[in-house]
Design a protein around this motif. Structure first.
Motif, mmCIF file in Angstrom:
data_model
loop_
_atom_site.group_PDB
_atom_site.id
_atom_site.type_symbol
_atom_site.label_atom_id
_atom_site.label_comp_id
_atom_site.label_asym_id
_atom_site.label_seq_id
_atom_site.Cartn_x
_atom_site.Cartn_y
_atom_site.Cartn_z
ATOM 1 N N GLY A 1 31.390 28.682 22.324
ATOM 2 C CA GLY A 1 32.819 28.968 22.218
ATOM 3 C C GLY A 1 33.169 30.350 22.731
ATOM 4 N N LEU A 2 32.311 31.331 22.450
ATOM 5 C CA LEU A 2 32.544 32.687 22.935
ATOM 6 C C LEU A 2 32.463 32.740 24.459
ATOM 7 C CD1 LEU A 2 30.456 34.695 20.301
ATOM 8 C CD2 LEU A 2 32.957 34.620 20.483
ATOM 9 N N ASN A 3 31.507 32.036 25.030
ATOM 10 C CA ASN A 3 31.401 31.999 26.493
ATOM 11 C C ASN A 3 32.622 31.330 27.111
ATOM 12 O OD1 ASN A 3 28.937 33.297 27.350
ATOM 13 N ND2 ASN A 3 27.824 31.694 26.273
ATOM 14 N N ASP A 4 33.129 30.318 26.443
ATOM 15 C CA ASP A 4 34.333 29.638 26.929
ATOM 16 C C ASP A 4 35.523 30.604 26.932
ATOM 17 O OD1 ASP A 4 35.880 27.261 27.694
ATOM 18 O OD2 ASP A 4 36.773 27.460 25.697
ATOM 19 N N ILE A 5 35.692 31.345 25.848
ATOM 20 C CA ILE A 5 36.768 32.339 25.781
ATOM 21 C C ILE A 5 36.545 33.419 26.839
ATOM 22 C CG2 ILE A 5 37.831 34.126 24.336
ATOM 23 C CD1 ILE A 5 37.119 32.349 21.901
ATOM 24 N N GLY A 6 35.282 33.824 27.002
ATOM 25 C CA GLY A 6 34.965 34.858 27.973
ATOM 26 C C GLY A 6 35.348 34.487 29.389
ATOM 27 N N GLY A 7 35.332 33.204 29.676
ATOM 28 C CA GLY A 7 35.730 32.752 31.009
ATOM 29 C C GLY A 7 37.211 32.922 31.282
ATOM 30 N N ARG A 8 37.992 33.151 30.231
ATOM 31 C CA ARG A 8 39.448 33.294 30.399
ATOM 32 C C ARG A 8 39.935 34.738 30.277
ATOM 33 N NH1 ARG A 8 38.942 28.464 27.593
ATOM 34 N NH2 ARG A 8 39.280 29.340 25.510
ATOM 35 N N TYR A 9 39.073 35.625 29.802
ATOM 36 C CA TYR A 9 39.514 37.007 29.582
ATOM 37 C C TYR A 9 38.550 37.974 30.265
ATOM 38 C CZ TYR A 9 42.693 34.882 26.311
ATOM 39 O OH TYR A 9 43.682 34.106 25.766
ATOM 40 N N PRO A 10 38.988 38.650 31.322
ATOM 41 C CA PRO A 10 38.098 39.547 32.070
ATOM 42 C C PRO A 10 37.620 40.749 31.273
ATOM 43 C CG PRO A 10 40.373 39.709 32.868
ATOM 44 C CD PRO A 10 40.324 38.537 31.946
ATOM 45 N N ILE B 1 36.084 40.516 28.595
ATOM 46 C CA ILE B 1 34.806 40.116 28.010
ATOM 47 C C ILE B 1 33.755 40.166 29.105
ATOM 48 C CG2 ILE B 1 33.526 38.262 26.884
ATOM 49 C CD1 ILE B 1 36.116 37.381 25.555
ATOM 50 N N GLY B 2 32.911 41.199 29.052
ATOM 51 C CA GLY B 2 31.912 41.376 30.091
ATOM 52 C C GLY B 2 30.652 40.580 29.852
ATOM 53 N N HIS B 3 30.348 40.313 28.575
ATOM 54 C CA HIS B 3 29.093 39.611 28.283
ATOM 55 C C HIS B 3 29.120 39.067 26.866
ATOM 56 C CE1 HIS B 3 24.436 39.556 28.124
ATOM 57 N NE2 HIS B 3 24.849 38.602 28.934
ATOM 58 N N VAL B 4 28.546 37.887 26.697
ATOM 59 C CA VAL B 4 28.326 37.275 25.386
ATOM 60 C C VAL B 4 26.829 37.095 25.220
ATOM 61 C CG1 VAL B 4 28.629 35.192 23.990
ATOM 62 C CG2 VAL B 4 30.546 36.080 25.336
ATOM 63 N N LEU C 1 25.672 37.507 16.890
ATOM 64 C CA LEU C 1 26.223 37.445 18.237
ATOM 65 C C LEU C 1 26.970 38.727 18.573
ATOM 66 C CD1 LEU C 1 27.190 34.157 17.021
ATOM 67 C CD2 LEU C 1 26.430 34.065 19.386
ATOM 68 N N ALA C 2 27.125 38.957 19.864
ATOM 69 C CA ALA C 2 27.839 40.134 20.342
ATOM 70 C C ALA C 2 28.719 39.752 21.514
ATOM 71 C CB ALA C 2 26.853 41.220 20.767
ATOM 72 N N VAL C 3 29.878 40.405 21.588
ATOM 73 C CA VAL C 3 30.785 40.274 22.724
ATOM 74 C C VAL C 3 31.029 41.682 23.244
ATOM 75 C CG1 VAL C 3 33.100 39.628 23.484
ATOM 76 C CG2 VAL C 3 31.886 38.191 21.818
ATOM 77 N N GLU C 4 30.637 41.929 24.482
ATOM 78 C CA GLU C 4 30.788 43.261 25.050
ATOM 79 C C GLU C 4 32.112 43.378 25.793
ATOM 80 O OE1 GLU C 4 28.302 46.773 27.295
ATOM 81 O OE2 GLU C 4 27.312 44.905 26.697
ATOM 82 N N CYS C 5 32.943 44.302 25.358
ATOM 83 C CA CYS C 5 34.255 44.524 25.963
ATOM 84 C C CYS C 5 34.132 45.563 27.078
ATOM 85 C CB CYS C 5 35.262 45.005 24.919
ATOM 86 S SG CYS C 5 35.520 43.843 23.563
ATOM 87 N N VAL C 6 34.652 45.224 28.256
ATOM 88 C CA VAL C 6 34.560 46.113 29.415
ATOM 89 C C VAL C 6 35.937 46.286 30.034
ATOM 90 C CG1 VAL C 6 32.163 45.481 29.886
ATOM 91 C CG2 VAL C 6 34.008 44.187 30.973
ATOM 92 N N THR C 7 36.090 47.394 30.781
ATOM 93 C CA THR C 7 37.373 47.617 31.458
ATOM 94 C C THR C 7 37.558 46.637 32.604
ATOM 95 O OG1 THR C 7 36.328 49.315 32.827
ATOM 96 C CG2 THR C 7 37.472 50.053 30.840
ATOM 97 N N SER C 8 36.433 46.288 33.255
ATOM 98 C CA SER C 8 36.465 45.263 34.299
ATOM 99 C C SER C 8 35.057 44.746 34.508
ATOM 100 C CB SER C 8 37.015 45.825 35.621
ATOM 101 O OG SER C 8 36.027 46.569 36.293
#
Length: 443
Positions: free
Chosen positions: A348-357, A359-362, A369-376
């Motif tokens: 589910g996190l990877n699915d969300i990550g595909g829609r929000y730039p 999210i640099g990495h899951v 679990l971890a979600v890495e937030c990036v500027t781009s």
């Protein structure tokens, strides 16, 4: 050092008068060293399973707490503690079945070479006694840890915990190396780089006349930003520290007790047998219980010459709590649940990550679990503002997580092992709303 996700008193106007008063009383009574979570701190009054309730009866999904690993106030753990507390609670200088039975059961989950376990009350104490034994056995002083590690709060292990900040003194016998970086370093290079960094740290240590006694890591690198994969990448570094005469200590306070889903212990994911294993937080599901397991020969001389005693470590109530936790993990299939629900969350996190730039990495293993937030995604530059926004947006909408990592930009998702798929979906829905809000507000 400013704590990630800490309350800032500049936000006080958003709180009720009653909560502001309680914060003031807290500061006056407890002093300045304590911290609160979130822009608007929570006033929690009860809990059950994966849920917390505040003083107004509002319900929050706890997606962060690994202390109550088998769920808040699990009835079997509560009953075991209450029953034993009503009969006897004393130290280990009297004979009692509980501490022996629990030790036998705990060691049975580990490789046969780890033949002894010594009980303490906190993870800090567990790492403290491990450090004492390692230095006694090797006749050496040097210890290598990762750059943002956390291994405890005692004077001896605070210097092994650079995540506490630069104000905490660190002697020349402690050396820091980079943690793995799953986003920026190719998976095939992780093991070699970690070992090369360790070799350099040992060489620099020796140049100062210090010999390495131990390499200690949290085997999921949680404070460093959570780096569980690829499985096996720890092996070259472990081989190196042993070749250089030191010991490998696996700190299992975070990844242990079935959290990763595919193994009971984090070190097992890497196919390793540590020289020592330290444990804590989830061990008693909130009751103070921790311990250090080891190869018997490491503690032979130490035990003969130094002895060991801990007034509360391994007491009958603590041991009863520990056995109840093992029972619940086994009887409720919580390792399987961590793998299943953790896999659902990761997808589910990877699915969300595909829609929000942003999210640099899951990444993650089981229910960590971890979600890495990036500027781009082009630069992978850390975006701490986005992480902070998401954490506090979730809190306002009844979901609790925190953040970690060297850039203060990595969402840390670590729910109790009893999390079910419906609750995981609730979390995913709230997270997507939070990222959508961040995008809409230009965060």
């Amino acid at each position: 050092m400013t704590m990630i996700n800490a309350y800032d008193s500049a936000q006080a106007d958003a709180l009720t008068a009653a909560d502001r008063n309680l914060i003031d009383r807290r500061a006056k009574a407890l002093g300045p060293a304590y911290r609160l979570f979130y822009d608007q701190p929570l006033h929690i009054q009860r809990s059950e399973g994966v849920w917390l309730w505040d003083k107004d009866g509002r319900k929050y999904l706890d997606a962060y707490n690994n202390v109550a690993s088998v769920g808040h106030c699990h009835p079997r753990v509560v009953e075991a503690i209450t029953r034993q507390l009503g009969v006897l609670n004393t130290h280990t200088r009297y004979l009692h079945e509980n501490v022996v039975t629990y030790a036998e059961r705990l060691l049975a989950t580990m490789p046969d070479t780890l033949g002894h376990v010594m009980f303490t009350c906190t993870g800090s104490e567990a790492n403290d006694i491990a450090l004492r034994i390692a230095r006694s056995y090797t006749r050496r002083e040097g210890v290598i840890v990762t750059r943002l590690a956390y291994h405890g709060l005692t004077e001896a292990v605070a210097e092994l915990s650079p995540s506490l900040g630069d104000f905490t003194p660190r002697s020349p016998r402690i050396r820091l190396i980079d943690a793995p970086d799953t986003l920026r370093i190719p998976a095939a290079e992780q093991g070699a780089k970690l070992a090369a960094d360790l070799a350099q740290a040992i060489a620099e240590m020796r140049a100062d006349g210090i010999e390495p006694a131990a390499f200690i890591v949290d085997t999921i690198f949680s404070s460093d930003g959570l780096h569980p994969d690829p499985a096996g990448f720890l092996q070259p570094a472990v081989d190196l520290i042993r070749a250089e005469g030191g010991l490998f200590i696996a700190d299992e306070v975070q990844p242990g007790f079935a959290r990763t889903g595919d193994a009971f212990w984090g070190f097992q994911r890497h196919g390793l047998v540590p020289d020592m294993v330290t444990m804590g937080k989830p061990m008693g599901n909130g009751f103070p219980l921790s311990g250090t397991a080891m190869r018997p020969e490491l503690v032979q001389e130490f035990g003969e010459k130094a002895r060991y005693f801990n007034t509360f470590g391994g007491n009958p109530v603590a041991a009863a709590a520990g056995m109840a936790v093992l029972d619940v993990i086994a009887d409720e299939g919580l390792q399987r649940n961590a793998a299943k629900v953790g896999g659902f969350l990761k997808d589910g996190l990877n699915d969300i990550g595909g829609r929000y730039p942003k999210i640099g990495h899951v990444r993650g293993a089981g229910l960590f679990l971890a979600v890495e937030c990036v500027t781009s995604c082009e630069t992978n530059e850390a975006d701490s503002a986005c992480a902070k926004f998401v954490v506090n947006h979730l809190r306002k909408n009844g979901v609790l997580i925190s953040a970690t990592g060297p850039g203060a930009n990595i969402l840390k998702i670590r729910p109790p092992l009893v999390l079910q798929q419906t609750e995981a979906q609730l979390f995913l829905d709230a997270l997507e709303v939070a990222f959508a809000a961040a995008e809409a507000e230009g965060v």
